[in-house]
Design a protein around this motif. Structure first.
Motif, PDB file in Angstrom:
ATOM      1  N   PRO A 263      37.748  45.000  49.477  1.00 56.52           N
ATOM      2  CA  PRO A 263      37.627  43.626  48.967  1.00 56.52           C
ATOM      3  C   PRO A 263      37.657  43.511  47.453  1.00 56.52           C
ATOM      4  O   PRO A 263      37.929  42.437  46.920  1.00 56.52           O
ATOM      5  CB  PRO A 263      36.279  43.154  49.531  1.00 56.52           C
ATOM      6  N   ASN A 266      41.116  43.115  44.428  1.00 56.60           N
ATOM      7  CA  ASN A 266      41.622  41.917  43.748  1.00 56.60           C
ATOM      8  C   ASN A 266      41.199  41.867  42.288  1.00 56.60           C
ATOM      9  O   ASN A 266      41.670  41.027  41.524  1.00 56.60           O
ATOM     10  CB  ASN A 266      41.147  40.657  44.477  1.00 56.60           C
ATOM     11  N   THR A 280      50.350  41.246  48.966  1.00 55.30           N
ATOM     12  CA  THR A 280      49.873  39.889  49.241  1.00 55.30           C
ATOM     13  C   THR A 280      50.887  39.063  50.025  1.00 55.30           C
ATOM     14  O   THR A 280      50.685  37.873  50.228  1.00 55.30           O
ATOM     15  CB  THR A 280      49.560  39.169  47.913  1.00 55.30           C
ATOM     16  N   ASN A 283      48.984  38.764  53.348  1.00 57.51           N
ATOM     17  CA  ASN A 283      47.531  38.648  53.278  1.00 57.51           C
ATOM     18  C   ASN A 283      47.140  38.017  51.943  1.00 57.51           C
ATOM     19  O   ASN A 283      47.036  38.706  50.937  1.00 57.51           O
ATOM     20  CB  ASN A 283      46.889  40.031  53.429  1.00 57.51           C
ATOM     21  N   THR A 285      44.457  37.118  50.715  1.00 54.21           N
ATOM     22  CA  THR A 285      43.147  37.445  50.153  1.00 54.21           C
ATOM     23  C   THR A 285      43.234  38.545  49.102  1.00 54.21           C
ATOM     24  O   THR A 285      42.263  38.803  48.394  1.00 54.21           O
ATOM     25  CB  THR A 285      42.178  37.888  51.262  1.00 54.21           C
ATOM     26  N   ASN A 286      44.355  39.250  49.007  1.00 62.32           N
ATOM     27  CA  ASN A 286      44.585  40.268  47.971  1.00 62.32           C
ATOM     28  C   ASN A 286      43.522  41.362  48.012  1.00 62.32           C
ATOM     29  O   ASN A 286      42.928  41.728  47.000  1.00 62.32           O
ATOM     30  CB  ASN A 286      44.628  39.623  46.579  1.00 62.32           C
ATOM     31  N   ASP A 287      43.269  41.901  49.198  1.00 59.56           N
ATOM     32  CA  ASP A 287      42.329  43.013  49.319  1.00 59.56           C
ATOM     33  C   ASP A 287      43.034  44.311  49.697  1.00 59.56           C
ATOM     34  O   ASP A 287      42.380  45.318  49.981  1.00 59.56           O
ATOM     35  CB  ASP A 287      41.240  42.695  50.345  1.00 59.56           C
TER      36      ASP A 287
END
Length: 384
Positions: A263, A266, A280, A283, A285-287
């Motif tokens: 997490p 990012n 990304t 996804n 959320t860029n994790d």
């Protein structure tokens, strides 16, 4: 996006819908001509009902080349270099029909890259493709165009994982190793600890990625181990060291990729030695991100031995709302090497945070210095 095709390269095949033959081909070649004995005089290039096409080697004569061809079947991942992730060839087909009502798409496509694991969909007819002339002033429309998608599945390619993850941290003396027999124990006795221990190593110079493995003896029995070490904790940042180790005496890993999910990716502030690209596309959320080597510097992981590893260090900026060293948060959720998911340790085996540091967001050396200073003051007061 992050899986590449290595030597000896891809091979693509299909089954003709009727009695088609291949008259000629540029940009690739067929693996087997098949039985063309019924043809007299002008013989087709391939008469196989199910032909297999392979890429040409670099530096073939110009009249055999085609756009994006001739890479020996080796393709980088799309995330590393889109221009090197494409391969193309052109074929001339006979007895296929003369209109879009008589031409039929081939069936049962298959792709090896270079091993198994890919499953191809049926060919779907799509709007006809358009080709521009060399001077880009006129267009030629294809009689018919079809497309298909081949999807990789790790469970089809191998019954066992091909890599594993181990963990350690500055705040715990414990090292969490890869799970025992993480990559299977079928050939547990076929391992060596030294290059001089086996005559099989004479075949090293001709070994390919699909050759039998000769692994260094370990508990995890994996050719690749990824070690995630939480190295330091600062006021605004924290540091991670990632080491990729090769335990295969018969394999160098070229154009490798490593994908991690965490997490705090990012807020990656700095990375040394490796290149990094956030994933990304699917996804937001860029994790998740992809790590890969710098060309001609460390895009090659050498065979097992003293130099069979590479490493990088990450500096990540803390998010005060989420950052913690408790309950294994500092370790990755998933790790992939060359597109295959690595086996993680069980969560209850992760390096634990000492009770005295549960809520400490300062470096350990700061805490130690404070305790030492307090003791010195106390001793001085007693002496006085």
């Amino acid at each position: 996006m992050f899986r590449h095709i290595t030597s000896p390269g891809w091979s693509l095949g299909w089954t003709w819908a009727k009695k088609e033959v291949i008259w000629s081909m540029v940009g690739a070649k067929v693996a087997d001509q098949g039985d063309c004995s019924k043809f007299k005089g002008n013989t087709p290039l391939c008469c196989e009902k199910t032909p297999t096409v392979i890429d040409l080697l670099p530096r073939v004569p110009y009249n055999q080349q085609f756009t994006n061809c001739c890479k020996g079947g080796v393709l980088t991942s799309l995330g590393q270099d889109p221009s090197s992730a494409v391969s193309a060839f052109q074929i001339s087909v006979g007895f296929a029909g003369t209109s879009n009502k008589t031409v039929r798409p081939p069936k049962k496509f298959f792709l090896l890259g270079p091993g198994s694991g890919y499953t191809c969909s049926a060919a779907n007819i799509v709007p006809s493709s358009v080709t521009l002339s060399p001077d880009r002033r006129s267009k030629t429309r294809a009689m018919m165009t079809w497309s298909l998608t081949c999807t990789y599945s790790q469970s089809i390619a191998s019954k066992n994982p091909t890599c594993c993850v181990s963990m350690s941290s500055f705040y715990s003396p414990l090292i969490t190793p890869c799970p025992s027999c993480a990559c299977g124990c079928k050939d547990a006795n076929k391992c060596v600890n030294d290059l001089r221990d086996s005559s099989l190593l004479q075949s090293k110079t001709s070994a390919k990625e699909n050759a039998p493995q000769l692994l260094q003896c370990t508990e995890h029995k994996c050719p690749i181990r990824v070690h995630w070490h939480v190295k330091a904790n600062y006021r605004e940042y924290w540091r991670v060291r990632i080491t990729i180790s090769n335990f295969n005496f018969l394999m160098n890993y070229t154009q490798w990729t490593l994908v991690g999910q965490h997490p705090n990716l990012n807020k990656l502030a700095n990375i040394s030695s490796f290149l990094y690209k956030p994933l990304t596309q699917y996804n937001p959320t860029n994790d998740t991100g992809m790590f890969y080597g710098i060309k001609a510097v460390n895009d090659l992981i050498r065979e097992a031995g003293p130099k069979g590893y590479i490493y990088t260090e990450l500096i990540l900026k803390k998010d005060k709302n989420t950052f913690t060293l408790d309950q294994g948060w500092a370790f990755p959720l998933r790790v992939y090497f060359n597109g295959d998911e690595c086996l993680m340790p069980l969560p209850d085996l992760y390096p634990y945070l000492p009770n005295s540091a549960f809520h400490n967001s300062y470096p350990i050396f700061t805490l130690s210095s404070t305790i030492l200073a307090t003791l010195l003051v106390f001793i001085l007061l007693v002496l006085l």
